[in-house]
Design a protein around this motif. Structure first.
Motif, PDB file in Angstrom:
ATOM      1  N   TYR A  56      -3.718  29.471 153.608  1.00 18.56           N
ATOM      2  CA  TYR A  56      -3.617  30.774 152.949  1.00 18.56           C
ATOM      3  C   TYR A  56      -4.719  30.946 151.923  1.00 18.56           C
ATOM      4  O   TYR A  56      -5.240  29.995 151.370  1.00 18.56           O
ATOM      5  CB  TYR A  56      -2.261  30.918 152.250  1.00 18.56           C
ATOM      6  CG  TYR A  56      -1.103  30.499 153.095  1.00 18.56           C
ATOM      7  CD1 TYR A  56      -0.869  31.121 154.323  1.00 18.56           C
ATOM      8  CD2 TYR A  56      -0.256  29.483 152.688  1.00 18.56           C
ATOM      9  CE1 TYR A  56       0.188  30.744 155.119  1.00 18.56           C
ATOM     10  CE2 TYR A  56       0.810  29.093 153.472  1.00 18.56           C
ATOM     11  CZ  TYR A  56       1.030  29.717 154.690  1.00 18.56           C
ATOM     12  OH  TYR A  56       2.071  29.327 155.466  1.00 18.56           O
ATOM     13  N   PHE A  62       1.745  38.412 152.036  1.00 12.75           N
ATOM     14  CA  PHE A  62       2.654  38.325 153.177  1.00 12.75           C
ATOM     15  C   PHE A  62       3.702  39.409 153.011  1.00 12.75           C
ATOM     16  O   PHE A  62       4.627  39.277 152.219  1.00 12.75           O
ATOM     17  CB  PHE A  62       3.282  36.931 153.253  1.00 12.75           C
ATOM     18  CG  PHE A  62       2.269  35.868 153.529  1.00 12.75           C
ATOM     19  CD1 PHE A  62       1.955  35.510 154.825  1.00 12.75           C
ATOM     20  CD2 PHE A  62       1.579  35.272 152.489  1.00 12.75           C
ATOM     21  CE1 PHE A  62       0.978  34.559 155.078  1.00 12.75           C
ATOM     22  CE2 PHE A  62       0.604  34.331 152.743  1.00 12.75           C
ATOM     23  CZ  PHE A  62       0.305  33.967 154.027  1.00 12.75           C
ATOM     24  N   ARG A  65       7.446  38.944 152.917  1.00 13.66           N
ATOM     25  CA  ARG A  65       8.043  38.060 151.908  1.00 13.66           C
ATOM     26  C   ARG A  65       7.983  38.669 150.503  1.00 13.66           C
ATOM     27  O   ARG A  65       8.138  38.000 149.511  1.00 13.66           O
ATOM     28  CB  ARG A  65       7.370  36.694 151.931  1.00 13.66           C
ATOM     29  CG  ARG A  65       7.460  36.097 153.308  1.00 13.66           C
ATOM     30  CD  ARG A  65       7.291  34.614 153.408  1.00 13.66           C
ATOM     31  NE  ARG A  65       7.771  33.828 152.315  1.00 13.66           N
ATOM     32  CZ  ARG A  65       8.938  33.200 152.307  1.00 13.66           C
ATOM     33  NH1 ARG A  65       9.783  33.343 153.307  1.00 13.66           N
ATOM     34  NH2 ARG A  65       9.272  32.446 151.304  1.00 13.66           N
ATOM     35  N   ASN A  70      11.738  35.494 149.148  1.00 15.83           N
ATOM     36  CA  ASN A  70      10.507  34.775 148.829  1.00 15.83           C
ATOM     37  C   ASN A  70      10.764  33.368 148.282  1.00 15.83           C
ATOM     38  O   ASN A  70       9.942  32.813 147.570  1.00 15.83           O
ATOM     39  CB  ASN A  70       9.655  35.581 147.840  1.00 15.83           C
ATOM     40  CG  ASN A  70      10.419  35.925 146.582  1.00 15.83           C
ATOM     41  OD1 ASN A  70      11.592  35.558 146.446  1.00 15.83           O
ATOM     42  ND2 ASN A  70       9.783  36.615 145.669  1.00 15.83           N
ATOM     43  N   HIS A  76       5.961  28.284 153.220  1.00 15.55           N
ATOM     44  CA  HIS A  76       5.466  28.445 151.856  1.00 15.55           C
ATOM     45  C   HIS A  76       6.264  27.515 150.953  1.00 15.55           C
ATOM     46  O   HIS A  76       7.342  27.867 150.490  1.00 15.55           O
ATOM     47  CB  HIS A  76       5.631  29.899 151.402  1.00 15.55           C
ATOM     48  CG  HIS A  76       4.943  30.876 152.300  1.00 15.55           C
ATOM     49  ND1 HIS A  76       3.600  31.107 152.244  1.00 15.55           N
ATOM     50  CD2 HIS A  76       5.417  31.646 153.304  1.00 15.55           C
ATOM     51  CE1 HIS A  76       3.268  31.991 153.165  1.00 15.55           C
ATOM     52  NE2 HIS A  76       4.353  32.337 153.827  1.00 15.55           N
ATOM     53  N   ASN A  80       6.957  32.418 147.396  1.00 10.31           N
ATOM     54  CA  ASN A  80       5.946  33.461 147.261  1.00 10.31           C
ATOM     55  C   ASN A  80       6.165  34.218 145.962  1.00 10.31           C
ATOM     56  O   ASN A  80       7.272  34.318 145.480  1.00 10.31           O
ATOM     57  CB  ASN A  80       6.029  34.451 148.430  1.00 10.31           C
ATOM     58  CG  ASN A  80       5.693  33.791 149.744  1.00 10.31           C
ATOM     59  OD1 ASN A  80       6.425  32.915 150.191  1.00 10.31           O
ATOM     60  ND2 ASN A  80       4.602  34.189 150.330  1.00 10.31           N
ATOM     61  N   ASP A  81       5.077  34.766 145.423  1.00  8.73           N
ATOM     62  CA  ASP A  81       5.220  35.513 144.174  1.00  8.73           C
ATOM     63  C   ASP A  81       5.684  36.946 144.485  1.00  8.73           C
ATOM     64  O   ASP A  81       5.834  37.319 145.646  1.00  8.73           O
ATOM     65  CB  ASP A  81       3.923  35.433 143.359  1.00  8.73           C
ATOM     66  CG  ASP A  81       2.811  36.300 143.909  1.00  8.73           C
ATOM     67  OD1 ASP A  81       3.034  36.998 144.910  1.00  8.73           O
ATOM     68  OD2 ASP A  81       1.718  36.280 143.327  1.00  8.73           O
ATOM     69  N   GLY A  84       4.163  38.804 147.185  1.00 13.94           N
ATOM     70  CA  GLY A  84       4.162  38.210 148.513  1.00 13.94           C
ATOM     71  C   GLY A  84       3.064  37.190 148.748  1.00 13.94           C
ATOM     72  O   GLY A  84       2.840  36.781 149.884  1.00 13.94           O
ATOM     73  N   ARG A  85       2.374  36.752 147.685  1.00 11.26           N
ATOM     74  CA  ARG A  85       1.309  35.767 147.887  1.00 11.26           C
ATOM     75  C   ARG A  85       1.885  34.352 147.814  1.00 11.26           C
ATOM     76  O   ARG A  85       2.878  34.115 147.123  1.00 11.26           O
ATOM     77  CB  ARG A  85       0.217  35.961 146.826  1.00 11.26           C
ATOM     78  CG  ARG A  85      -0.485  37.288 146.977  1.00 11.26           C
ATOM     79  CD  ARG A  85      -1.408  37.562 145.834  1.00 11.26           C
ATOM     80  NE  ARG A  85      -0.681  37.697 144.578  1.00 11.26           N
ATOM     81  CZ  ARG A  85      -1.232  38.168 143.461  1.00 11.26           C
ATOM     82  NH1 ARG A  85      -2.493  38.515 143.454  1.00 11.26           N
ATOM     83  NH2 ARG A  85      -0.531  38.264 142.360  1.00 11.26           N
ATOM     84  N   ASP A  86       1.235  33.422 148.541  1.00 15.70           N
ATOM     85  CA  ASP A  86       1.720  32.040 148.586  1.00 15.70           C
ATOM     86  C   ASP A  86       1.558  31.403 147.207  1.00 15.70           C
ATOM     87  O   ASP A  86       0.456  31.353 146.657  1.00 15.70           O
ATOM     88  CB  ASP A  86       0.928  31.251 149.630  1.00 15.70           C
ATOM     89  CG  ASP A  86       1.432  29.819 149.712  1.00 15.70           C
ATOM     90  OD1 ASP A  86       2.573  29.636 150.155  1.00 15.70           O
ATOM     91  OD2 ASP A  86       0.676  28.909 149.315  1.00 15.70           O
ATOM     92  N   LEU A  87       2.663  30.900 146.644  1.00 14.07           N
ATOM     93  CA  LEU A  87       2.611  30.378 145.272  1.00 14.07           C
ATOM     94  C   LEU A  87       1.855  29.060 145.199  1.00 14.07           C
ATOM     95  O   LEU A  87       1.130  28.797 144.244  1.00 14.07           O
ATOM     96  CB  LEU A  87       4.033  30.209 144.723  1.00 14.07           C
ATOM     97  CG  LEU A  87       4.085  29.769 143.259  1.00 14.07           C
ATOM     98  CD1 LEU A  87       3.477  30.815 142.358  1.00 14.07           C
ATOM     99  CD2 LEU A  87       5.505  29.469 142.828  1.00 14.07           C
TER     100      LEU A  87
END
Lengths: 296, 305
Positions: A56, A62, A65, A70, A76, A80-81, A84-87
């Motif tokens: 990612y 995403f 998510r 999330n 993930h 996810n934040d 929707g981004r991968d933390l």
């Protein structure tokens, strides 16, 4: 300290245990410091390599998510934040920024502080008292607020963060180096260098600074966590690095806003930051003990 | 000592002036004016606005006007909260910040001193190690990590305390605890170090030898000299609490000066940010002076020269 450095004229000084080698061996016997060093190595490697090998990107959204679904999952690991981004990739990338600020700003502080302190201590007299009085006055300024003021006036620029934090943290370094210099400059080898015709600048660079490095190294290891903390503080307030870039402080701020529904957003960056700070503190203590055994 | 106080004041006033000048002139060289973000105004209106805020005068005159205002307690108008002056905003927030800050310092001295004494009396045994472990944690964890974690545990999961807001005593517990924690840690370390050294002194052995019970030796003879170094730390502690209050007030939604400061910083409200910096700088300088004078009064060995 390393007086061997200061006698270049002698042929082949007898091989002795150098200060650094002894210190290194003492450090290796300190279990807490070794564990801290290992932890730091793991975190630093993860932060550098992680974002490279992760499937990612830090700003990849995403869409499925965003919102409630999330939580951490197989795809993930850290969840996810809210966008929707991968933390996980964001935490590791944020670590890069935090560590980079820590090292760079400490280097800025080192260069300013060592140069200033060595000059003041070596020149002595009126120059010294004016220079150190200036440091005293700067000491009483609430510098954190000044860094914030700079951020407000000139926008949030990562280079500015490096420089501003470094410019704040050099004061202690200058004091330490000045004290060292005062005691070194009365030694015979300085007299000898002067008799041999060395200029003041050369004496400061070749003899004074190298001989005052011990306490400086110790202080440096203790400055790195403070700098990381200051940067995280700024990012936490929303005055540090800007989206889509991030740092641990910024991620903690995001997590704190969502902690009632998504506590992992807070827990992961907080765990990384705290572990790093702990490790740096233990390592700093270990290095201090290793370089200065009397202190124990 | 009066001479010392006067000399310190003579240094403090130019220091404050330097701060004000730095803050003021940095603002002037910063890119963008206070009215830039809005859609462009007709030239006549913009000119009137600039005249109303005296932005059309030479910079030196503006600086003089600002200094004169400060002397009268007038920090100028806020550029973003158009209906308020900076003085009004600060006056609204300051009592709240003062309460939290003073309570945090008091709490830190009591708890930190107690922990340090406990550790020193039981040196190198379990209570000592436990107290110093707490101190290490308190030092390493930043308040913006402690505050959300405390809120999450005590406020959200256990539901013991309110998670934010201001007004009831229960709402003050978490902010004050967060603010005090790093100071507790430092004070505990200082108190322990001071007491450990004092307890080895000959006069303590004498006191024990003449048969005083342990707690009386501690209370009558050992505590006072051990506490003195803690007093000298109060200056930096106050500065740290003021800085920390910015974070704590933001997290817990407390209407203090610190929160106005952060909002002002995010809104680029130049005059508000500058006013708070000047206020805090003056406060830190003044309190440092007071602490140093009290320190000299407590410890007759300190000489001012």
């Amino acid at each position: 300290m390393t007086e061997a450095d200061a006698r270049p004229a002698l042929p082949a000084a007898p091989a002795g245990r150098s200060l650094l080698a002894t210190a290194w061996r003492r450090l290796a016997r300190n279990r807490a410091a070794v564990a801290a060093l290992g932890t730091l190595a793991v975190i630093a490697t993860a932060c550098v390599v992680g974002p490279l090998v992760s499937p990612y990107r830090i700003d990849q959204v995403f869409w499925d998510r965003i919102g409630f679904d999330n939580a951490p999952s197989a795809a993930h690991w850290f969840g996810n934040d809210p966008n929707g981004r991968d933390l996980m990739v964001r935490v590791l990338f944020g670590g890069q920024i935090s560590l980079m600020v820590g090292l760079t700003a400490t280097l800025v502080a080192l260069v300013i502080g060592v140069g200033y302190g060595a000059t003041a201590g070596f020149l002595g007299g009126r120059v010294d008292s004016v220079m150190m009085r200036t440091v005293d006055i700067l000491y009483s300024l609430p510098f954190t607020f000044f860094v914030i003021l700079l951020m407000v006036y000139f926008g949030r620029n990562i280079i500015l963060i490096f420089v501003a934090i470094g410019a704040v943290e050099w004061l202690d370094m200058a004091r330490i180096v000045r004290g060292q210099t005062l005691s070194i400059k009365r030694r015979d080898f300085i007299e000898a260098a002067r008799a041999a015709g060395a200029t003041t600048g050369a004496i400061i660079r070749r003899h004074v600074i190298p001989n005052s490095l011990g306490p400086v190294i110790v202080y440096m290891t203790l400055t790195v966590p403070r700098v990381i903390l200051l940067e995280s503080f700024l990012s936490f307030l929303g005055l540090g690095v800007q989206e889509p870039m991030t740092s641990w402080g910024g991620l903690i701020a995001e997590g704190a806003r969502e902690m009632e529904t998504a506590p992992w957003l807070l827990v992961w960056p907080a765990a990384f930051l705290s572990t790093t700070l702990f490790a740096l503190n233990f390592l700093g203590d270990g290095i201090r003990d290793a370089l200065d055994p009397r202190d124990r | 000592m009066i001479g010392y106080a006067v000399r310190r004041l003579i240094v403090a006033i130019p220091t404050l002036l330097i701060i004000i000048a730095l803050a003021f002139f940095m603002m002037r060289i910063a890119p963008g004016g206070p009215f830039d973000q809005e859609r462009s105004l007709p030239a006549q209106i913009e000119q009137n606005l600039r005249a109303a805020y005296h932005l059309d005068e030479p910079v030196w005159q503006q600086f003089g006007r600002y200094l004169g205002g400060l002397l009268r307690g007038d920090f100028g108008p806020s550029f973003k909260y158009r209906d308020f002056s900076v003085t009004e905003l600060i006056a609204a927030g300051f009592p709240v910040s003062l309460q939290i800050g003073a309570a945090a310092i008091l709490f830190a001295v009591l708890v930190g001193g107690g922990l340090g004494a406990l550790a020193a009396v039981h040196q190198n045994r379990t209570p000592d190690h436990a107290a110093m472990a707490v101190a290490t944690v308190g030092l390493a964890l930043p308040n913006f990590v402690v505050a959300p974690l405390l809120t999450l545990c005590l406020g959200v999961y256990l539901d013991l305390l309110p998670v934010g807001g201001w007004g009831s005593p229960a709402q003050a517990v978490l902010p004050i605890a967060t603010l005090a924690l790093p100071q507790i840690a430092t004070i505990a370390r200082l108190a322990r170090a001071g007491l450990v050294e004092v307890l080895r002194a000959d006069y303590i052995r004498t006191a024990r030898a003449k048969g005083l019970p342990g707690w009386r030796v501690l209370a009558r003879h050992a505590l006072y000299p051990a506490v003195v170094p803690v007093v000298s730390y109060l200056g930096p502690a106050i500065a740290a609490v003021i800085t920390g209050s910015v974070v704590v007030e933001t997290i817990f939604g407390i209407p203090g000066v610190g929160r106005y400061f952060v909002q002002g910083a995010l809104n680029r409200d130049y005059t508000l940010v500058m006013g708070v910096v000047v206020l805090y700088a003056g406060l830190i300088i003044a309190l440092n002076l007071v602490v140093d004078l009290v320190y000299g009064w407590l410890d007759p060995r300190v000489r001012y020269d």
